[in-house]
Design a protein around this motif. Structure first.
Motif, short mmCIF file in Angstrom:
data_model
loop_
_atom_site.label_atom_id
_atom_site.label_comp_id
_atom_site.label_asym_id
_atom_site.label_seq_id
_atom_site.Cartn_x
_atom_site.Cartn_y
_atom_site.Cartn_z
N PHE A 170 3.05 22.62 -14.02
CA PHE A 170 2.53 21.71 -13.18
C PHE A 170 3.17 22.45 -12.21
O PHE A 170 3.88 23.37 -11.78
CB PHE A 170 3.75 20.60 -12.74
CG PHE A 170 3.64 19.55 -13.96
CD1 PHE A 170 3.38 18.33 -14.12
CD2 PHE A 170 3.79 20.02 -15.49
CE1 PHE A 170 2.63 17.71 -15.70
CE2 PHE A 170 3.26 19.03 -16.78
CZ PHE A 170 2.81 17.80 -16.62
N ARG A 207 -1.04 21.96 -5.78
CA ARG A 207 -2.30 21.59 -6.97
C ARG A 207 -3.39 21.60 -6.97
O ARG A 207 -4.22 22.24 -5.91
CB ARG A 207 -2.44 19.24 -7.11
CG ARG A 207 -2.54 19.05 -5.65
CD ARG A 207 -2.67 17.92 -5.82
NE ARG A 207 -2.67 17.31 -5.05
CZ ARG A 207 -4.22 16.42 -4.27
NH1 ARG A 207 -4.84 17.33 -5.06
NH2 ARG A 207 -4.70 16.67 -3.21
N TYR A 225 -1.48 20.41 -12.22
CA TYR A 225 -1.36 18.90 -12.18
C TYR A 225 -0.17 19.34 -10.80
O TYR A 225 0.93 20.29 -10.65
CB TYR A 225 -0.71 18.82 -12.90
CG TYR A 225 -0.97 19.24 -14.45
CD1 TYR A 225 -2.43 19.16 -14.68
CD2 TYR A 225 -0.88 18.86 -15.59
CE1 TYR A 225 -3.67 18.54 -15.89
CE2 TYR A 225 -1.20 19.04 -17.01
CZ TYR A 225 -3.03 18.73 -16.61
OH TYR A 225 -3.62 19.29 -17.62
N PRO A 263 5.91 16.22 -10.03
CA PRO A 263 6.07 15.29 -11.21
C PRO A 263 7.14 14.54 -10.69
O PRO A 263 8.09 15.87 -9.89
CB PRO A 263 6.56 14.79 -11.77
CG PRO A 263 6.17 16.61 -12.97
CD PRO A 263 6.13 17.35 -12.46
N SER A 297 2.57 12.13 -7.10
CA SER A 297 3.66 12.77 -7.26
C SER A 297 3.93 11.76 -8.33
O SER A 297 4.71 11.92 -9.77
CB SER A 297 4.48 13.85 -6.89
OG SER A 297 4.43 15.16 -6.17
N THR A 327 1.56 10.86 -11.42
CA THR A 327 2.00 12.09 -12.37
C THR A 327 3.37 11.29 -13.15
O THR A 327 3.40 12.15 -14.30
CB THR A 327 2.66 13.37 -11.47
OG1 THR A 327 0.89 13.59 -11.05
CG2 THR A 327 1.94 14.35 -12.97
N ARG A 330 -4.02 11.90 -21.16
CA ARG A 330 -3.23 12.35 -20.57
C ARG A 330 -4.47 13.59 -19.99
O ARG A 330 -3.39 13.90 -18.81
CB ARG A 330 -2.06 12.81 -20.69
CG ARG A 330 -1.05 13.45 -19.97
CD ARG A 330 0.27 13.89 -21.12
NE ARG A 330 0.01 15.11 -21.88
CZ ARG A 330 -0.07 16.28 -21.68
NH1 ARG A 330 0.28 16.34 -20.67
NH2 ARG A 330 -0.88 17.08 -23.12
N LEU A 340 -4.47 12.77 -15.70
CA LEU A 340 -3.45 14.21 -14.78
C LEU A 340 -4.15 15.43 -14.14
O LEU A 340 -4.31 15.58 -13.43
CB LEU A 340 -2.69 15.59 -15.59
CG LEU A 340 -1.49 14.62 -16.57
CD1 LEU A 340 -0.75 15.96 -16.65
CD2 LEU A 340 -0.30 14.43 -14.78
N LEU A 389 -5.34 13.59 -11.20
CA LEU A 389 -4.96 13.78 -9.97
C LEU A 389 -5.02 15.26 -8.99
O LEU A 389 -4.24 15.30 -8.27
CB LEU A 389 -3.34 13.52 -10.46
CG LEU A 389 -3.23 11.45 -11.48
CD1 LEU A 389 -2.08 12.14 -11.42
CD2 LEU A 389 -3.51 11.16 -9.91
#
Length: 336
Positions: free
Chosen positions: A112, A165, A199, A202, A285, A288, A319, A323, A326
């Motif tokens: 991330f 990202r 990613y 979050p 975010s 995520t 998943r 991700l 995104l």
């Protein structure tokens, strides 16, 4: 005025060093070209220079030579030429320590934004002689020092800090050694361009996700219906005690929950347009965070993005797909 005189060189030297490093790096890439998936180091691409210790050693040896000539001392001549021989042997061995090593990219796990991407680089020694004190580096980041026995291959890890990202690429990294005696520094640059996915970060305080929707269907699924037994999974907080497989727990001392395939299946849709925010990165975010939380509870979730959607499902592969979508949202068109 005196403070300006003292601060100016300290600020100027790092800039000169970085500019010189970039210029040398461009020259090296132009000279060597891009490297393939597996690169075998050849002698012509390995550079070598004396270290600070090596320069002091050379000055000391030269001083001993002058003293020997001045006093015409045969024993001093013997010691001086022995030290000169040690220096030449060390220079040859330091450069040879990297020759014929095979370097390849060994993969990277997604991270991330804000975390360090762990680039795994494999170095193999196919020769019949051991290689000592090998280290990989990129700018100020260094891997652990490792030795390689004949026929041995080891993984070196280069942590690279990420800020946003998308794709993170290792444009250039080096391999070096100071063996033996640390009189010389031998190194080679590699341009393999390994990359990994980053990613979105979050959201720390995301709004609650949309309400779970219940749909009717007849596919085999590990939902929470109670028609037919479908298997076992690990127990999660919130599972009903009556669904715990107590016999399996008695045999394995591990809490497992019974799963049933039924007609009632719950799922959630996470829609990009439903997130209330004018900031693109904040929307990503929040999505995520919702996907991560749904994955932890094994809830089915679907993702809707402009021009793309993923039907409700769960599991590691689902998943990762969500991700990754995104992470690359809005960047694929730019890269293309």
């Amino acid at each position: 005025m005196s403070s300006i005189r003292w601060l100016y060189p300290s600020r100027l030297l790092p800039g000169i060093t970085k500019a010189a490093s970039r210029r040398v790096g461009r020259w090296a890439r132009k000279r060597q070209g891009d490297d393939g998936p597996v690169t075998k180091l050849q002698p012509r691409r390995i550079y070598i220079l004396p270290t600070g210790v090596g320069i002091v050693f050379a000055l000391m040896t030269f001083a001993m030579l002058l003293g020997s000539m001045n006093y015409n001392n045969n024993l001093s001549f013997v010691l001086t030429f022995m030290l000169i021989g040690v220096g030449f042997v060390a220079m040859h061995q330091c450069q040879r320590n990297l020759v014929a090593l095979e370097v390849s990219f060994a993969g990277i796990e997604p991270v991330f934004a804000g975390q360090s991407a762990q680039f795994r680089i494999a170095v193999a020694n196919r020769s019949k002689s051991p290689r000592h004190r090998i280290r990989l580096y990129i700018d100020d980041v260094q891997s652990d020092v490792q030795d390689l026995e004949p026929g041995e291959s080891k993984i070196f890890v280069l942590p690279v800090r990420t800020e946003r990202r998308g794709w993170v690429t290792l444009e250039r990294f080096g391999i070096r050694t100071l063996f033996p005696f640390e009189l010389f520094r031998s190194w080679a640059w590699l341009h393999m361009y390994p990359k990994g996915i980053v990613y979105p970060h979050p959201a720390e305080h995301a709004p609650p996700p949309p309400a779970t929707q219940t749909a009717l269907g007849h596919r085999q699924h590990d939902a929470r219906g109670e028609e037919d037994f479908a298997g076992l999974r690990r127990f999660h907080s919130g599972d009903s005690p009556r669904n715990v497989a107590w016999k399996a727990y008695a045999r394995s001392d591990q809490l497992l929950t019974k799963q049933f395939s039924g007609a009632d299946m719950s799922s959630q849709w996470f829609d990009f347009d439903a997130v209330v925010s004018s900031d693109l990165e904040e929307r990503l975010s929040v999505l995520t965070r919702w996907i991560i939380d749904a994955d932890r509870t094994l809830e089915d979730c679907g993702l809707r993005l402009p021009g793309r959607s993923f039907p409700p499902a769960h599991g590691d592969a689902h998943r990762r797909r969500c991700l990754e979508a995104l992470a690359l949202f809005g960047l694929e068109q730019v890269d293309g």
